[in-house]
Design a protein around this motif. Structure first.
Motif, short mmCIF file in Angstrom:
data_model
loop_
_atom_site.label_atom_id
_atom_site.label_comp_id
_atom_site.label_asym_id
_atom_site.label_seq_id
_atom_site.Cartn_x
_atom_site.Cartn_y
_atom_site.Cartn_z
N UNK A 93 0.84 -1.20 0.00
CA UNK A 93 0.00 0.00 0.00
C UNK A 93 0.87 1.26 0.00
N UNK A 94 1.92 1.25 0.81
CA UNK A 94 2.83 2.40 0.84
C UNK A 94 3.54 2.59 -0.49
N UNK A 101 4.22 5.63 -5.53
CA UNK A 101 4.26 5.66 -7.00
C UNK A 101 3.18 6.59 -7.54
N UNK A 102 2.00 6.52 -6.95
CA UNK A 102 0.91 7.39 -7.40
C UNK A 102 1.25 8.85 -7.14
N UNK A 103 1.84 9.11 -5.99
CA UNK A 103 2.23 10.48 -5.65
C UNK A 103 3.30 10.98 -6.59
#
Length: 124
Positions: free
Chosen positions: A40-41, A46-48
């Motif tokens: 999840x982290x 990666x999304x950030x």
């Protein structure tokens, strides 16, 4: 009759296998929980990283201004190079005794004539 020395249950139960099974389930659950947390982290980071922050209009204006300035500097440098070549040609023509205004436009001849008149006035 009944033998009191014989146990009622022929298989005595041991708590050890049950404890080992429970402990194994706890360890497996903990490992899954930790790996899920790391995944999840990682996905969030990666999304950030993939989402670029909105650009500031002031930064865009500065970039455009810098680009314009760079183009202006290149233009000035090119003009300086052309002027240096012209001056070199005129100096070479003077040194070999040719008319320094030969090949110049009317405006260029007038500027050369004005310069030679000013030099004559300063010399006299």
């Amino acid at each position: 009759m009944t033998d009191s020395s014989a146990p009622a249950d022929p298989r005595p139960r041991s708590a050890l296998p049950l404890l080992v099974a429970i402990l194994a389930l706890i360890v497996a659950g903990g490992a899954l929980w930790v790996s899920y947390g790391n995944a999840t982290k990682l996905a969030a980071s990666k999304e950030h990283a993939a989402v670029a922050p909105p650009s500031d209009p002031a930064i865009e204006q500065i970039k455009e201004t810098l680009s314009s300035l760079q183009q202006a500097v290149r233009g000035i440098q090119a003009d300086q190079q052309r002027q240096a070549e012209r001056v070199g040609d005129v100096q070479q023509g003077i040194s070999i005794g040719c008319d320094p205004t030969e090949g110049l436009s009317t405006t260029g001849r007038a500027k050369v004539a004005l310069g030679s008149t000013e030099r004559a006035q300063h010399a006299g």
